[in-house]
Design an enzyme around this catalytic site. Structure first.
Site, PDB file in Angstrom:
ATOM      1  N   GLU A 225      -7.530 -19.565 -49.120  1.00 14.64           N
ATOM      2  CA  GLU A 225      -7.358 -18.276 -49.786  1.00 14.64           C
ATOM      3  C   GLU A 225      -6.860 -18.488 -51.212  1.00 14.64           C
ATOM      4  OE1 GLU A 225      -4.774 -15.893 -47.346  1.00 14.64           O
ATOM      5  OE2 GLU A 225      -6.130 -15.951 -45.629  1.00 14.64           O
TER       6      GLU A 225
ATOM      7  N   HIS B 222      -6.414 -10.565 -47.045  1.00 12.73           N
ATOM      8  CA  HIS B 222      -5.152 -10.879 -46.368  1.00 12.73           C
ATOM      9  C   HIS B 222      -4.139  -9.765 -46.622  1.00 12.73           C
ATOM     10  CE1 HIS B 222      -2.630 -14.437 -44.687  1.00 12.73           C
ATOM     11  NE2 HIS B 222      -2.176 -13.278 -44.268  1.00 12.73           N
TER      12      HIS B 222
END
Length: 301
Positions: free
Chosen positions: A257, A276
């Site tokens: 990420e 997220h």
């Protein structure tokens, strides 16, 4: 002991200011983007680091000679650092549980609906000038398989039951108090129209949904992951989605990420992606940051 909130952002800054009281330990705030190589300079003189979701490579933390505590804002520190290696360096990693149970569960249900009705895909195509109504999956009466019956999984099960889904679950240890029928993982995957992953990430659960497990899922089933990206074999998931063995995936978490724009998952029209953000509500953020400050208070007290 000097403390630094190393990766505060525009969303969290006002929340942090709101919950940080005058009698709390002082905590400096950094809102400037940085690379891992910058950590030793940023944390020079700091004994405590508050980490939202920044990677903490062992090699760089080893150069942070004053650092003794990392307060990770969440439960998934293992996705961003090697906790055992940091402990060997004398750095204790603190995590925070239970602050966003409702927030994550609601986001899970939101992704489930978005996948079932191709919400994001139709939004994109209509904005691009193409009016194509798509047939969706009705969730009433469908079977939801909840993988992991902790606080979040239990809340997902509760909400799904309330909208008329048949809920079954698997947990590594039986939880009869959950009030949900519990079956083996293989049986859950083969019976569920929607599978929700709500497990913690550890050595036992890493890669638990591999190619063999994905092959057990019903043709046309939906997979939702708001837990940890590494629970799933990413290459196997991409293959299952490309070949339409899985109808749709709703993903809030990834192996790396932020997800890059050229990542294969980002190019598939049967994947709905969020950043997220499952735990990102004002209520959850306030609770999270208050608990983080309380940990700093305990350390410095």
């Amino acid at each position: 002991m000097k403390a630094l909130f190393i990766d505060c952002n525009q969303q969290l800054a006002p929340v942090f200011a709101r919950v940080h009281r005058p009698d709390d330990p002082p905590i400096a705030v950094n809102m400037t983007p940085f690379a891992s190589a910058d950590l030793p300079a940023l944390l020079d003189g700091c004994a405590i680091c508050l980490d939202d979701h920044s990677y903490m490579p062992t090699a760089e933390i080893a150069r942070c000679k004053d650092l003794r505590h990392i307060v990770f804002l969440g439960t998934g520190a293992a996705s961003y650092m090697n906790i055992a290696e940091l402990n060997d360096l004398g750095v204790t990693v603190h995590t925070i549980k239970g602050y966003g149970v409702t927030a994550v569960a609601e986001h899970t249900i939101a992704l489930m609906f978005a996948c079932a009705r191709s919400v994001a895909l139709m939004d994109r195509t209509v904005r691009a000038g193409t009016w194509t109504p798509l047939e969706g999956m009705q969730l009433l009466g469908k079977t939801l398989g909840v993988v992991g019956l902790g606080g979040i999984g239990g809340e997902v099960a509760r909400i799904a039951s309330g909208i008329g889904m048949n809920v079954i679950a698997w947990n590594r240890t039986p939880r009869p108090e959950a009030g949900v029928p519990q079956v083996g993982l293989d049986e859950l995957l083969s019976k569920s129209d929607v599978v929700s992953l709500n497990l913690v990430l550890n050595d036992e659960t890493r890669g638990i949904i591999d190619a063999k497990k994905l092959a057990l899922m019903k043709p046309g089933a939906i997979l939702v992951n708001t837990a940890r990206g590494a629970l799933v074999d990413e290459a196997a998931l991409i293959d299952a989605l490309q070949n339409r063995r899985i109808r749709h995936a709703g993903l809030d978490v990834f192996h790396a990420e932020p997800l890059k724009a050229d990542h294969p998952l980002a190019s598939l029209d049967n994947v709905t992606i969020t950043a997220h953000a499952a735990f990102r509500t004002a209520e959850a953020s306030e609770t999270l940051l208050r608990r983080a400050i309380d940990i700093v208070r305990k350390i410095t007290g």
